[in-house]
Design a protein around this motif. Structure first.
Motif, short mmCIF file in Angstrom:
data_model
loop_
_atom_site.label_atom_id
_atom_site.label_comp_id
_atom_site.label_asym_id
_atom_site.label_seq_id
_atom_site.Cartn_x
_atom_site.Cartn_y
_atom_site.Cartn_z
N UNK A 50 0.81 -1.21 0.00
CA UNK A 50 0.00 0.00 0.00
C UNK A 50 0.84 1.25 0.00
N UNK A 51 0.43 2.25 -0.79
CA UNK A 51 1.04 3.58 -0.77
C UNK A 51 -0.06 4.61 -0.97
N UNK A 52 0.33 5.83 -1.34
CA UNK A 52 -0.66 6.90 -1.47
C UNK A 52 -1.61 6.67 -2.63
#
Length: 441
Positions: free
Chosen positions: A178-180
């Motif tokens: 997960x990231x932005x």
């Protein structure tokens, strides 16, 4: 010496498992005990490391005063106490039998003598070294084992608990990335199945990984907390010396008994018969002549008994002509036809030659008395620096050195000179006995 034949070995059948070892390893008792050993290792290693470092540092700092010596001795005594615990833990959880280290032997009673003995004992310092080495290894082993074990079972059982995320966390499943901008969750049936398969691989591998870790633990316990090779060798030599002394004493008692009950008794009777013949010589020459003739026969029997006794002590043919001729002579007196094959480039040391001769003699005597064999064979050869003997027969079998029979005595006699006796005698036969002796030419 008599050897019991006709009693077969008691074979313990291995339990039958439907699952292969790789699949049942994660839930086997052995795997659980090994995992428990690793988990217990960290807290024990922490306490042991703290004790050792603290006490050794304190003792070293106090060496400028007299107090440093007893503090160092107390540190080593504590390490030896932990060693008792560690050997018991290895025995209970790993099935590792480690002999206790050599005991302290103070030269005289008193605290001062015990302090000196502790400081001079190599085993005490090996225990301290174990405490220092165990801590970093225990941290590594604990971390690896616990990580693999928990991850394996957690991933394997993921299909059973993935519902927690959508129900309580508002997410589709376990977040893999997960990231932005992007998020990857293990939330569809395919990903859940792959996760469980990965967990299965981890779960199946973990017991073997833990076993490898505990193998290193076993080497540490055996190498640092057990008896040193030199001490074990000294104890073995002391035991062998006792065996040699006992064997020599038993041989002397046998010779004394044979002389007393055999040749000596016969010679006493012969002297009495000759005395009576001397008295009868003038009165009844014919009777005296008959008594002398009878005495002459007794002399021949006494000489034969003395020859047999001398042969039992050390046969002249062995001294003069070596094992080939001596063993052939022994085989000719066996009640079973014996084929003798001796292939030696030279003669071994006299002591080894004598032990080899008497070993074969005992085995052939056992064959004559107990085996019920029709044929037997004796083979003698040299391999590197070892003298090898093999005696075989086609009898009823069932010979077992562990039952305290004559084979046990032979085993002890060979052990005294770093020899080995191996017995293969299943019920129903055939029997094969191999003796291995140092050459020492």
């Amino acid at each position: 010496m008599a050897t019991e034949y006709g009693q077969g070995y008691a074979h313990r059948s291995e339990p039958h498992h439907r699952l292969p070892a790789a699949l049942r390893a994660p839930v086997e008792g052995r795997s659980l005990r090994e995992f428990g050993y690793v988990l217990l290792g960290l807290p024990i290693a922490t306490v042991l490391f703290s004790w050792t470092v603290t006490m050794l540092a304190l003792g070293a700092g106090l060496l400028v005063t007299f107090l440093g010596i007893p503090v160092l001795a107390a540190a080593l005594a504590g390490c030896r106490g932990f060693g008792v615990l560690e050997r018991a833990r290895a025995r209970r959880l790993l099935g590792l039998e480690v002999a206790d280290p050599e005991p302290l032997r103070p030269r005289r009673p008193g605290v001062a003598a015990w302090t000196v003995a502790l400081l001079k004992s190599g085993a005490s310092w090996r225990h301290a070294l174990y405490a220092l080495v165990l801590f970093p290894w225990a941290v590594f082993a604990f971390s690896v084992a616990l990580t693999f074990w928990t991850c394996g079972w957690a991933l394997l059982t993921y299909p059973l608990w993935f519902w927690v995320f959508p129900a309580y966390a508002g997410e589709g499943g376990l977040q893999l990335y997960g990231d932005a901008h992007h998020s990857v969750y293990l939330d569809n049936p395919f990903e859940i199945s792959v996760t469980a398969l990965v967990g299965l691989v981890f779960t199946l591998v973990t017991p073997w990984l833990v076993r490898a870790l505990t193998t290193v633990d076993g080497l540490l316990v055996r190498g640092l907390l057990g008896r040193s090779p030199l001490s074990a060798r000294v104890e073995e030599l002391e035991s062998d010396r006792g065996t040699v002394v006992d064997t020599a004493a038993a041989d002397l008692r046998r010779i004394e008994r044979d002389l007393h009950d055999g040749a000596q008794a016969r010679l006493v009777g012969l002297a009495m018969d000759l005395g009576l013949a001397k008295e009868k010589l003038r009165e009844d020459p014919d009777t005296a002549a008959a008594m002398v003739e009878e005495a002459h026969g007794e002399v021949k029997l006494a000489l034969q008994e003395l020859r047999d006794l001398a042969r039992g002590i050390h046969p002249a043919v062995l001294t003069d002509r070596g094992l080939d001729a001596a063993l052939s002579a022994v085989a000719s007196r066996c009640t079973v036809p014996v084929k003798v094959t001796v292939d030696l480039p030279a003669r071994p040391a006299e002591a080894i030659e004598g032990i080899a001769y008497f070993t074969v003699s005992e085995l052939l005597q056992n064959i004559s008395k107990h085996s019920g064999a029709r044929t037997a064979a004796v083979d003698v050869w040299r391999t590197a620096d070892r003298l090898m003997l093999q005696v075989t027969d086609d009898g009823v079998g069932g010979a077992d050195a562990s039952r305290g029979s004559g084979l046990a005595g032979l085993t002890a006699r060979l052990d005294a000179v770093d020899g080995v006796l191996l017995v293969d005698s299943p019920a129903g036969g055939p029997t094969r006995v191999i003796a291995e002796l140092p050459w020492r030419g």
